[in-house]
Design a protein around this motif. Structure first.
Motif, PDB file in Angstrom:
ATOM      1  N   ALA A   1       0.920  -1.184   0.073  1.00  0.00           N
ATOM      2  CA  ALA A   1       0.059   0.494  -0.176  1.00  0.00           C
ATOM      3  C   ALA A   1       1.023   0.932   0.369  1.00  0.00           C
ATOM      4  O   ALA A   1       0.905   2.452  -0.292  1.00  0.00           O
ATOM      5  CB  ALA A   1      -1.121  -0.155   1.752  1.00  0.00           C
ATOM      6  N   VAL A   2       2.179   1.320   0.666  1.00  0.00           N
ATOM      7  CA  VAL A   2       3.028   2.250   0.464  1.00  0.00           C
ATOM      8  C   VAL A   2       3.853   2.455  -0.142  1.00  0.00           C
ATOM      9  O   VAL A   2       4.055   3.620  -1.140  1.00  0.00           O
ATOM     10  CB  VAL A   2       3.838   1.903   2.066  1.00  0.00           C
ATOM     11  N   VAL A   3       4.365   0.921  -1.453  1.00  0.00           N
ATOM     12  CA  VAL A   3       5.012   1.019  -2.243  1.00  0.00           C
ATOM     13  C   VAL A   3       4.279   1.991  -2.693  1.00  0.00           C
ATOM     14  O   VAL A   3       3.592   2.601  -4.509  1.00  0.00           O
ATOM     15  CB  VAL A   3       4.957   0.032  -3.056  1.00  0.00           C
ATOM     16  N   MET A   4       2.639   1.410  -3.316  1.00  0.00           N
ATOM     17  CA  MET A   4       1.963   2.305  -4.676  1.00  0.00           C
ATOM     18  C   MET A   4       1.397   4.137  -4.149  1.00  0.00           C
ATOM     19  O   MET A   4       1.306   4.462  -5.503  1.00  0.00           O
ATOM     20  CB  MET A   4       0.234   1.455  -4.134  1.00  0.00           C
ATOM     21  N   ALA A   5       1.419   4.514  -3.245  1.00  0.00           N
ATOM     22  CA  ALA A   5       1.177   5.221  -2.471  1.00  0.00           C
ATOM     23  C   ALA A   5       2.313   6.014  -3.014  1.00  0.00           C
ATOM     24  O   ALA A   5       2.207   7.481  -3.730  1.00  0.00           O
ATOM     25  CB  ALA A   5       1.177   5.580  -1.210  1.00  0.00           C
ATOM     26  N   SER A   6       3.815   5.658  -2.878  1.00  0.00           N
ATOM     27  CA  SER A   6       5.083   5.849  -3.635  1.00  0.00           C
ATOM     28  C   SER A   6       5.420   6.498  -5.270  1.00  0.00           C
ATOM     29  O   SER A   6       5.922   6.944  -5.465  1.00  0.00           O
ATOM     30  CB  SER A   6       5.906   5.747  -2.659  1.00  0.00           C
ATOM     31  N   GLY A   7       4.496   5.683  -5.480  1.00  0.00           N
ATOM     32  CA  GLY A   7       4.524   5.521  -7.460  1.00  0.00           C
ATOM     33  C   GLY A   7       5.531   4.027  -7.686  1.00  0.00           C
ATOM     34  O   GLY A   7       5.854   4.705  -9.043  1.00  0.00           O
ATOM     35  N   ASN A   8       6.340   3.695  -6.989  1.00  0.00           N
ATOM     36  CA  ASN A   8       7.071   2.774  -6.846  1.00  0.00           C
ATOM     37  C   ASN A   8       6.101   1.194  -8.002  1.00  0.00           C
ATOM     38  O   ASN A   8       4.366   1.346  -7.687  1.00  0.00           O
ATOM     39  CB  ASN A   8       7.738   2.209  -5.726  1.00  0.00           C
ATOM     40  N   ASP A   9       6.823   0.354  -8.252  1.00  0.00           N
ATOM     41  CA  ASP A   9       6.496  -0.724  -9.288  1.00  0.00           C
ATOM     42  C   ASP A   9       5.794  -2.366  -7.396  1.00  0.00           C
ATOM     43  O   ASP A   9       6.451  -2.325  -7.433  1.00  0.00           O
ATOM     44  CB  ASP A   9       7.464  -1.360  -9.536  1.00  0.00           C
ATOM     45  N   TYR A  10       4.701  -2.073  -6.979  1.00  0.00           N
ATOM     46  CA  TYR A  10       4.569  -2.993  -5.889  1.00  0.00           C
ATOM     47  C   TYR A  10       5.009  -4.773  -7.433  1.00  0.00           C
ATOM     48  O   TYR A  10       5.022  -5.543  -5.695  1.00  0.00           O
ATOM     49  CB  TYR A  10       3.410  -2.943  -5.318  1.00  0.00           C
ATOM     50  N   ARG A  11       3.944  -4.853  -8.429  1.00  0.00           N
ATOM     51  CA  ARG A  11       4.450  -5.954  -8.416  1.00  0.00           C
ATOM     52  C   ARG A  11       5.810  -6.101  -8.435  1.00  0.00           C
ATOM     53  O   ARG A  11       6.082  -8.068  -8.258  1.00  0.00           O
ATOM     54  CB  ARG A  11       3.989  -6.396  -9.663  1.00  0.00           C
ATOM     55  N   ALA A  12       7.085  -5.089  -8.021  1.00  0.00           N
ATOM     56  CA  ALA A  12       8.041  -6.405  -8.660  1.00  0.00           C
ATOM     57  C   ALA A  12       9.000  -6.128  -7.097  1.00  0.00           C
ATOM     58  O   ALA A  12      10.253  -7.496  -6.710  1.00  0.00           O
ATOM     59  CB  ALA A  12       9.756  -4.650  -8.908  1.00  0.00           C
ATOM     60  N   VAL A  13       8.175  -5.749  -6.069  1.00  0.00           N
ATOM     61  CA  VAL A  13       8.372  -5.598  -4.997  1.00  0.00           C
ATOM     62  C   VAL A  13       8.142  -6.863  -4.567  1.00  0.00           C
ATOM     63  O   VAL A  13       9.157  -8.237  -3.455  1.00  0.00           O
ATOM     64  CB  VAL A  13       7.949  -4.811  -4.071  1.00  0.00           C
ATOM     65  N   GLU A  14       6.435  -7.082  -4.586  1.00  0.00           N
ATOM     66  CA  GLU A  14       6.265  -8.562  -4.082  1.00  0.00           C
ATOM     67  C   GLU A  14       6.507  -9.247  -4.613  1.00  0.00           C
ATOM     68  O   GLU A  14       6.998 -10.765  -4.194  1.00  0.00           O
ATOM     69  CB  GLU A  14       4.641  -8.673  -4.846  1.00  0.00           C
ATOM     70  N   ALA A  15       7.014  -9.865  -6.085  1.00  0.00           N
ATOM     71  CA  ALA A  15       7.705 -10.433  -6.717  1.00  0.00           C
ATOM     72  C   ALA A  15       9.426 -10.788  -6.118  1.00  0.00           C
ATOM     73  O   ALA A  15       9.577 -12.487  -5.901  1.00  0.00           O
ATOM     74  CB  ALA A  15       8.051 -10.778  -8.339  1.00  0.00           C
ATOM     75  N   ALA A  16      10.133 -10.168  -6.094  1.00  0.00           N
ATOM     76  CA  ALA A  16      11.044 -10.523  -5.129  1.00  0.00           C
ATOM     77  C   ALA A  16      11.113 -11.183  -3.614  1.00  0.00           C
ATOM     78  O   ALA A  16      11.373 -11.395  -3.408  1.00  0.00           O
ATOM     79  CB  ALA A  16      12.674  -9.058  -5.305  1.00  0.00           C
ATOM     80  N   GLY A  17      10.309 -10.380  -2.790  1.00  0.00           N
ATOM     81  CA  GLY A  17       9.896 -10.638  -1.602  1.00  0.00           C
ATOM     82  C   GLY A  17       9.596 -12.655  -1.900  1.00  0.00           C
ATOM     83  O   GLY A  17       9.360 -12.810  -0.392  1.00  0.00           O
TER      84      GLY A  17
END
Length: 409
Positions: free
Chosen positions: A252-268
């Motif tokens: 939710a914070v990744v999205m709010a900051s304009g970053n790529d939440y899909r890349a973050v979740e895949a790496a996680g």
């Protein structure tokens, strides 16, 4: 005749053969900022944004924007952060580098020959990378390392490591890869492709917290949280749900900051499987003196605070301003602290009275809206749903109908 992607947003709506109310709805929700962001744009899809108040990270308080459609996420984050603040909040113990990996993929190559070729041409590789993105090099970023990795007898990868600085750097990485690939012209038939990797091996971040057991309801409650956390390490099914809860807040914070939440979740998720078994990204355990409940979260984060979608989205820029214009390192810590706060709130609820009552209190307002309630009616209907302990749309419609009849009479 223009192709669909060449049309204006208004022209695309005309070709979709929609009713006038539908066209008017989509048109009403268009924005100039979004029209150039994606292919075949027709309208904006809005999500609500809430605030996580006073998230304490490394001794500093942050007001954290969260974009999500799930009712309980922001409430859970505030709850978890409030509990952590009864200790000393959250502390960063490891900050990964601002680096991104890229791969040139080879098939049908002689491994030693490829390794020798890279060693002989390493200066040329660095020069091609520099020529592709000279501005990165000027600010001290750019290509840092080149390494050959043998996958099996038939396949190998040339891994590039690029320091991306303040930007997430996906487009820059792919530009560098395309430039460097030209060095390998003699291997043209063996090259399968060249693409960035979101794995983030060198970008691992660790955030911890130490909470007094009294803040979670006492020693027995803390022991239950510790036990539940252990299930996330030994049961992949439990770990999936626990990590989903972590990403409720983090993404939710990744999205709010304009970053790529899909890349973050895949790496996680990849990081959660690094041992060969999928596990929770967090761990909770009692201190030796049983006075504190210690929590830890660890995962790779490749994000930025400028460039990409951030530069094109005014809301992302304002949200970073709301956060106090954090550095990349600060934002990484805030992201993981938010995820751990959500995790703490969820574990406390699941190991205690259960998660459903809190969820349904938040869901009651959504059900009220679905039933047609507006304005002050929404909370009034939600209160009645909670009182009746029967939260569904049919009941909400009955309550709303009775309220309207009372008003008319």
């Amino acid at each position: 005749m223009k192709k669909f992607y060449q049309l204006t947003a208004e022209e695309r709506l005309e070709t979709l053969d929609l009713s006038e109310p539908m066209k008017a709805f989509f048109t009403r929700h268009q924005s100039e900022e979004s029209k150039q962001l994606i292919e075949n744009y027709i309208s904006d899809y809005r999500l609500p944004e809430g605030v996580l108040r006073n998230l304490q990270v490394d001794g500093k308080l942050y007001q954290v924007p969260m974009v999500t459609e799930e009712p309980s996420v922001v409430a859970a984050a505030n709850n978890g952060a409030s509990i952590a603040n009864k200790g000393n909040g959250f502390k960063t113990t490891q900050v990964g580098e601002a680096v991104l990996g890229g791969q040139i993929l080879f098939e049908g190559v002689h491994q030693k020959d490829l390794a020798d070729f890279v060693a002989e041409h390493v200066d040329e590789i660095f020069q091609r990378a520099k020529d592709a993105k000279p501005s990165m090099v000027e600010r001290g970023d750019g290509l840092e390392a080149v390494q050959v990795e043998e996958l099996d007898q038939n396949r190998a990868v040339v891994n590039l490591t690029v320091n991306t600085g303040k930007a997430m750097g996906a487009n820059a990485m792919n530009t560098i890869l395309e430039a460097v690939k030209t060095v390998f012209s003699s291997y043209e038939k063996e090259i399968v492709g060249a693409i960035l990797s979101n794995a983030g091996h060198d970008a691992v971040v660790t955030v911890e917290t130490s909470v007094p057991v009294s803040a979670v309801g006492g020693l027995e409650a803390a022991k239950k949280i510790e036990s539940l956390s252990t299930f996330g390490q030994v049961s992949p099914d439990r770990a999936v749900t626990e990590n989903k809860g972590i990403f409720n807040g983090l993404a939710a914070v990744v999205m709010a900051s304009g970053n790529d939440y899909r890349a973050v979740e895949a790496a996680g998720h990849a990081f959660a499987s690094r041992s060969g078994q999928y596990r929770s990204l967090s761990r909770w355990s009692l201190s030796e003196d049983a006075e504190f409940l210690n929590g830890k979260i660890e995962m790779p984060l490749n994000i930025g605070v400028l460039g990409g979608a951030i530069a094109a989205l005014p809301m992302a820029q304002k949200n970073l301003e709301l956060l106090g214009n954090p550095s990349v390192e600060e934002l990484k810590s805030v992201l993981l602290a938010t995820g751990l706060a959500n995790n703490l709130a969820a574990l406390k609820a699941v190991s205690g009275r259960g998660i459903q009552s809190g969820h349904m209190k938040m869901q009651a307002r959504t059900i009220a809206v679905q039933a047609g309630a507006t304005g002050d009616e929404i909370q009034a209907v939600a209160d009645q749903l909670i009182y009746r302990k029967h939260i569904d749309q049919k009941t909400a419609e009955e309550i709303l109908g009775a309220m309207k009849n009372d008003t008319q009479n």
